[in-house]
Write a protein that holds these residues in place. Structure first.
Motif, PDB file in Angstrom:
ATOM      1  N   LEU A 161       0.602  -1.028  -0.016  1.00  0.00           N
ATOM      2  CA  LEU A 161       0.146   0.024   0.057  1.00  0.00           C
ATOM      3  C   LEU A 161       0.680   1.209   0.037  1.00  0.00           C
ATOM      4  O   LEU A 161       1.767   1.529   0.874  1.00  0.00           O
ATOM      5  N   LYS A 162       0.740   2.018  -1.176  1.00  0.00           N
ATOM      6  CA  LYS A 162       1.581   3.298  -1.064  1.00  0.00           C
ATOM      7  C   LYS A 162       0.726   4.626  -1.225  1.00  0.00           C
ATOM      8  O   LYS A 162      -0.296   4.687  -1.869  1.00  0.00           O
ATOM      9  N   THR A 163       0.979   5.789  -0.342  1.00  0.00           N
ATOM     10  CA  THR A 163       0.556   6.812  -0.577  1.00  0.00           C
ATOM     11  C   THR A 163       1.599   7.706  -0.720  1.00  0.00           C
ATOM     12  O   THR A 163       2.604   7.542  -0.346  1.00  0.00           O
ATOM     13  N   GLN A 164       1.271   8.614  -1.681  1.00  0.00           N
ATOM     14  CA  GLN A 164       2.326   9.528  -2.243  1.00  0.00           C
ATOM     15  C   GLN A 164       2.057  10.786  -2.682  1.00  0.00           C
ATOM     16  O   GLN A 164       0.727  10.970  -3.027  1.00  0.00           O
ATOM     17  N   VAL A 165       2.713  12.241  -2.294  1.00  0.00           N
ATOM     18  CA  VAL A 165       2.735  13.412  -2.622  1.00  0.00           C
ATOM     19  C   VAL A 165       3.680  13.634  -3.631  1.00  0.00           C
ATOM     20  O   VAL A 165       4.950  13.407  -3.514  1.00  0.00           O
ATOM     21  N   THR A 166       3.537  14.257  -4.828  1.00  0.00           N
ATOM     22  CA  THR A 166       4.472  14.440  -5.763  1.00  0.00           C
ATOM     23  C   THR A 166       4.335  16.159  -6.162  1.00  0.00           C
ATOM     24  O   THR A 166       3.027  16.526  -6.573  1.00  0.00           O
ATOM     25  N   TYR A 167       5.355  16.760  -6.394  1.00  0.00           N
ATOM     26  CA  TYR A 167       5.494  18.304  -7.010  1.00  0.00           C
ATOM     27  C   TYR A 167       6.271  18.194  -8.091  1.00  0.00           C
ATOM     28  O   TYR A 167       7.602  17.547  -8.046  1.00  0.00           O
ATOM     29  N   ARG A 168       5.942  18.575  -9.416  1.00  0.00           N
ATOM     30  CA  ARG A 168       6.684  18.505 -10.454  1.00  0.00           C
ATOM     31  C   ARG A 168       6.725  20.224 -11.045  1.00  0.00           C
ATOM     32  O   ARG A 168       5.749  21.003 -10.830  1.00  0.00           O
ATOM     33  N   TRP A 169       7.946  20.592 -11.753  1.00  0.00           N
ATOM     34  CA  TRP A 169       7.989  21.875 -12.168  1.00  0.00           C
ATOM     35  C   TRP A 169       8.850  21.719 -13.555  1.00  0.00           C
ATOM     36  O   TRP A 169       9.381  20.912 -13.583  1.00  0.00           O
ATOM     37  N   GLU A 170       8.708  22.629 -14.220  1.00  0.00           N
ATOM     38  CA  GLU A 170       9.413  22.875 -15.465  1.00  0.00           C
ATOM     39  C   GLU A 170       9.878  24.084 -15.891  1.00  0.00           C
ATOM     40  O   GLU A 170       9.252  25.275 -15.328  1.00  0.00           O
ATOM     41  N   GLY A 171      11.057  24.267 -16.264  1.00  0.00           N
ATOM     42  CA  GLY A 171      11.567  25.600 -16.879  1.00  0.00           C
ATOM     43  C   GLY A 171      12.500  25.335 -17.884  1.00  0.00           C
ATOM     44  O   GLY A 171      12.749  24.156 -18.514  1.00  0.00           O
ATOM     45  N   GLU A 172      13.440  26.633 -18.389  1.00  0.00           N
ATOM     46  CA  GLU A 172      14.502  26.312 -19.179  1.00  0.00           C
ATOM     47  C   GLU A 172      15.460  27.430 -19.113  1.00  0.00           C
ATOM     48  O   GLU A 172      15.216  28.435 -18.168  1.00  0.00           O
ATOM     49  N   THR A 173      16.454  27.178 -19.551  1.00  0.00           N
ATOM     50  CA  THR A 173      17.733  28.235 -19.101  1.00  0.00           C
ATOM     51  C   THR A 173      18.708  28.320 -20.297  1.00  0.00           C
ATOM     52  O   THR A 173      18.918  27.272 -21.112  1.00  0.00           O
ATOM     53  N   PRO A 174      19.315  29.334 -20.665  1.00  0.00           N
ATOM     54  CA  PRO A 174      19.937  29.476 -21.939  1.00  0.00           C
ATOM     55  C   PRO A 174      21.113  28.576 -21.737  1.00  0.00           C
ATOM     56  O   PRO A 174      21.888  28.420 -20.562  1.00  0.00           O
ATOM     57  N   GLY A 175      21.621  27.992 -23.025  1.00  0.00           N
ATOM     58  CA  GLY A 175      22.876  27.092 -23.062  1.00  0.00           C
ATOM     59  C   GLY A 175      24.004  27.690 -23.780  1.00  0.00           C
ATOM     60  O   GLY A 175      23.750  28.774 -24.550  1.00  0.00           O
ATOM     61  N   PRO A 176      24.989  26.824 -24.025  1.00  0.00           N
ATOM     62  CA  PRO A 176      26.129  27.370 -25.009  1.00  0.00           C
ATOM     63  C   PRO A 176      25.486  27.363 -26.233  1.00  0.00           C
ATOM     64  O   PRO A 176      24.722  26.459 -26.711  1.00  0.00           O
ATOM     65  N   PHE A 177      26.191  27.845 -27.222  1.00  0.00           N
ATOM     66  CA  PHE A 177      26.163  28.023 -28.853  1.00  0.00           C
ATOM     67  C   PHE A 177      24.657  28.141 -29.057  1.00  0.00           C
ATOM     68  O   PHE A 177      23.955  27.595 -30.002  1.00  0.00           O
ATOM     69  N   ASP A 178      23.953  29.074 -28.408  1.00  0.00           N
ATOM     70  CA  ASP A 178      22.555  29.437 -28.496  1.00  0.00           C
ATOM     71  C   ASP A 178      21.580  28.569 -28.413  1.00  0.00           C
ATOM     72  O   ASP A 178      20.613  28.627 -29.209  1.00  0.00           O
TER      73      ASP A 178
END
Length: 310
Positions: A161-178
């Motif tokens: 028996l499993k009970t779970q709380v999950t938090y998700r997030w997304e984002g972006e960041t500049p990388g090398p070479f455009d």
């Protein structure tokens, strides 16, 4: 021979290889126009994990593997949401089929279990009820049926028996070479309890297995563990880098007095890299547009009733 030195050398070599391979994603141009319905590729992963729940010894695996991800209307199996088959879905609730598992163990390679029967592959699966909050938070309750499998048998293994709380997030960041690096993070906190059959797999000591430091023990049902995990994905173009870690607390376990309970805490971690070779031209079904098999059946029945009879 110093075994610890050999283990350290292996881990350092593994880490060096992964570092060289995992640098690839940061030199690819990101595509942020949506993900495909399905894609396939190959990956390389390294995982370090406890031999069994509450063990004080660890195993490690490094291997290449094929990958296939699908993001359909009823079935989703990808690196964001894991594997889920939707049975029913509304704006806030869903009934899904999901699962988990544990690797087998050669008991001759574990001091606490030396001389005992090898541990089987354990697979857990069943329905889970999920409450969704704005696509960021999830609360899950799942009674999983467990199956144990070895070369010579497949048997029922009780329930988890499993009970779970999950938090998700997304984002972006500049990388090398455009380039642009897309980042996805997932944090989960879960609590687990199990039946006596499930607990016996890991904590039972029969009279034939008694030896110095390992007394006879009858495992019982009850609380198993609390787990805190974090997983993050960095994606650019066709490449994705994955890092993750988890800590499990067994200090409240119902079988803490078992001679096989060797540690109150287990810490595991892993690294992975996937390169996507092919994908469908059709875009994925967004999480908001997914529906369950029951939803579709009810819709089909409703449409049939609306067809005029001639």
């Amino acid at each position: 021979m110093d075994l610890s030195e050999g283990t350290d050398t292996y881990q350092m070599r593994t880490f060096s290889v992964l570092v060289m391979v995992l640098l690839v994603p940061f030199f690819a141009k990101a595509e942020d126009d949506g993900r495909p319905l399905w894609d396939w590729g190959v990956g390389l992963g390294y995982v370090r994990y406890a031999d069994y729940p509450a063990s004080d010894e660890y195993s490690q695996i490094m291997l290449p593997f094929p990958t296939f991800q699908y993001r359909g209307e009823y079935l989703r199996a990808d690196d964001r949401e894991g594997g889920r088959a939707y049975l029913f879905k509304s704006d806030s609730w869903s009934l899904e089929f999901s699962g988990s598992g544990r690797f087998p163990l050669d008991s001759s390679k574990n001091k606490a279990r030396f001389g005992m029967e090898d541990l089987p592959l354990v697979l857990n699966g069943g329905p889970q009820l999920v409450y969704h909050s704005g696509g960021t938070w999830e609360f899950q309750v799942a009674p999983f049926f467990s199956v144990a499998a070895k070369n010579d048998y497949i048997r029922a293994n009780g329930m988890l028996l499993k009970t779970q709380v999950t938090y998700r997030w997304e984002g972006e960041t500049p990388g090398p070479f455009d380039s642009t690096i897309l980042i996805t993070g997932t944090t989960s906190f879960e609590m687990n309890a199990a039946s006596s059959d499930y607990m016996k797999t890991y904590y039972e000591v029969g009279s034939a297995d008694v030896r110095a430091g390992r007394s006879e023990y009858d495992a019982k049902a009850g609380f198993l563990s609390t787990n805190l995990s974090y997983y993050q994905r960095f994606a650019a173009g066709r490449s994705s880098l994955y890092v993750g870690a988890s800590i499990s607390d067994y200090s409240w376990s119902a079988n803490r007095n078992s001679p096989l309970h060797k540690s109150d805490y287990n810490v595991g971690w892993g690294l992975g890299y996937i390169y996507q070779f092919g994908e469908s031209a059709k875009p994925m079904v967004s999480p908001e547009d997914t529906q369950g098999v029951i939803n579709r059946y009810r819709q089909h029945r409703r449409e049939q009733r609306l067809i005029p009879l001639e």
